[in-house]
Design an enzyme around this catalytic site. Structure first.
Site, mmCIF file in Angstrom:
data_model
loop_
_atom_site.group_PDB
_atom_site.id
_atom_site.type_symbol
_atom_site.label_atom_id
_atom_site.label_comp_id
_atom_site.label_asym_id
_atom_site.label_seq_id
_atom_site.Cartn_x
_atom_site.Cartn_y
_atom_site.Cartn_z
ATOM 1 N N HIS A 24 3.061 9.084 1.588
ATOM 2 C CA HIS A 24 2.861 9.383 -0.014
ATOM 3 C C HIS A 24 4.016 11.221 -0.213
ATOM 4 O O HIS A 24 4.831 10.855 -1.438
ATOM 5 C CB HIS A 24 2.253 9.616 -0.142
ATOM 6 C CG HIS A 24 0.375 8.337 -0.339
ATOM 7 N ND1 HIS A 24 -0.155 8.348 0.854
ATOM 8 C CD2 HIS A 24 0.248 6.975 -0.690
ATOM 9 C CE1 HIS A 24 -1.020 6.839 0.477
ATOM 10 N NE2 HIS A 24 -0.236 6.224 -0.125
ATOM 11 N N GLN A 82 -5.312 -6.759 -6.145
ATOM 12 C CA GLN A 82 -4.346 -6.995 -5.431
ATOM 13 C C GLN A 82 -4.811 -7.006 -4.154
ATOM 14 O O GLN A 82 -4.033 -7.534 -2.925
ATOM 15 C CB GLN A 82 -3.401 -5.688 -5.406
ATOM 16 C CG GLN A 82 -4.028 -4.536 -4.541
ATOM 17 C CD GLN A 82 -2.701 -3.609 -4.610
ATOM 18 O OE1 GLN A 82 -2.286 -3.090 -6.055
ATOM 19 N NE2 GLN A 82 -2.108 -3.081 -3.576
HETATM 20 P P1 AMP Z 1 -0.183 3.109 -1.104
HETATM 21 O O1 AMP Z 1 -0.773 3.956 -2.052
HETATM 22 O O2 AMP Z 1 -0.257 2.314 -0.445
HETATM 23 O O3 AMP Z 1 -0.425 1.632 -2.493
HETATM 24 O O4 AMP Z 1 1.699 3.161 -1.299
HETATM 25 C C1 AMP Z 1 1.713 4.489 -2.729
HETATM 26 C C2 AMP Z 1 3.547 4.215 -2.339
HETATM 27 O O5 AMP Z 1 3.642 4.929 -1.110
HETATM 28 C C3 AMP Z 1 3.764 2.971 -1.885
HETATM 29 O O6 AMP Z 1 5.174 2.613 -2.436
HETATM 30 C C4 AMP Z 1 4.873 2.669 -0.400
HETATM 31 O O7 AMP Z 1 5.289 2.050 0.113
HETATM 32 C C5 AMP Z 1 4.126 4.679 -0.521
HETATM 33 N N1 AMP Z 1 3.930 4.573 1.035
HETATM 34 C C6 AMP Z 1 2.935 4.350 2.047
HETATM 35 N N2 AMP Z 1 2.793 5.016 2.703
HETATM 36 C C7 AMP Z 1 4.294 5.254 3.089
HETATM 37 C C8 AMP Z 1 4.946 5.919 4.419
HETATM 38 N N3 AMP Z 1 4.760 5.885 5.458
HETATM 39 N N4 AMP Z 1 6.169 6.248 3.954
HETATM 40 C C9 AMP Z 1 7.216 6.241 3.082
HETATM 41 N N5 AMP Z 1 6.621 5.596 2.079
HETATM 42 C C10 AMP Z 1 5.168 5.159 1.884
#
Ligand code: AMP
Length: 282
Positions: free
Chosen positions: A37, A61
């Protein structure tokens, strides 16, 4: 650091930014923040005058109630981590009822089949929930640019389709996958793995890398079989799917075509935790 949980407070703060013609970058998250993040947040900070990070665990979701109930949350830790990227971030952490205007349900979307394969096939209603919340959040923030990770590559392509379909004036920026030292893609869900399994889960990235090496020489069908056989010998990891798909249509293939870009996508269960990853093949 400003923290708002009401949309009108956010609008007041951003109204001033817009009057001053300052650009706004937006990073939507579900909290339990990690270096993945943070890489999105740092890019947003570098490219915009003001950055909004939303923290909201979106109920619509989740196709699995247990996954939702066990989703890690630590707001104080999230704020501490965000401060390492910048002191000047606006955190938007809305309550469910407010962001959903009282009705916590998904709308139904169609994105030319992007939503039907892989995550869409295995997680019923997942992308309707994602598109519903992202549309609500993008409309609340009205950023110039919004940042999403390639970790969720199918989600990134769906959000691009959503923004085009709704003609939203925001630029969607994809960001590379951040990994743990053993190659495991960083994820909030990794917190739920035992230490041993988390260490061994570097195996998933090893398989993706080998698939990439094989991609120049072997057919997509052969590589799929090779991955299935590899996982069949594993006690710790259960393969849900492995697909090679065109990056634009996300349609899984068995035969490669020239001049097309492909990625490999994988979903694996480890200790009942569902992990996803993907890699560019060419
Ligand atoms: P989430 O909190 O899992 O919904 O993720 C929020 C954002 O962070 C989304 O756009 C994810 O694709 C991105 N994200 C989560 N993990 C990673 C990672 N390891 N590398 C890059 N972006 C990430």
């Amino acid at each position: 650091m400003q923290i708002f949980d009401h949309t009108n407070e956010l609008h007041d703060a951003l109204g001033e930014e817009r009057l001053a013609k300052r650009s706004v970058g937006f990073v939507p998250t579900m909290g339990a923040l990690h270096k993945g993040h943070l890489s999105l947040v740092k890019k947003a900070v570098a490219e915009n005058d003001t950055v909004v990070v939303s923290i909201f665990v979106n109920p619509t979701q989740f196709d699995n109630q247990q996954d939702f109930d066990k989703y890690p949350e630590d707001f104080e830790r999230d704020i501490t981590l965000l401060k390492t990227a910048s002191d000047n971030i606006i955190v938007f952490a809305p309550k469910k009822a407010e962001i959903y205007n009282g009705e916590i349900t998904s709308k139904t979307f169609e994105f030319k089949g992007l939503e039907k394969v892989m995550e869409g096939a295995f997680r019923n209603g997942h992308f309707n929930g994602v598109a519903t919340i992202v549309e609500l959040l993008l409309n609340a923030v009205k950023a110039n640019r919004a940042y999403f990770g390639e970790k969720d590559f199918q989600q990134l392509q769906i959000i691009r389709a959503l923004v085009a379909q709704k003609e939203m004036p925001v630029e969607i920026i994809g960001c590379p996958i951040e990994r743990e030292p053993n190659g495991l893609a960083r994820s909030s869900r990794n917190e739920r793995l035992s230490k041993t399994t988390r260490t061994k889960a570097g195996f998933i990235y090893e398989v993706l890398n080998t698939a990439k090496k094989k991609f120049g020489m072997e057919s997509a069908g052969y590589i799929k079989d090779w991955v299935s056989e590899n996982f069949a010998q594993q006690q710790l990891f259960k393969l849900e799917y492995f697909e090679i798909a065109d990056v634009k249509t996300l349609t899984p293939i068995t035969k490669k075509q020239k001049n097309k870009k492909y990625r490999a996508f994988i979903a694996v269960y480890a200790e009942e935790v569902r992990l996803i990853d993907n890699i560019a093949l060419n």
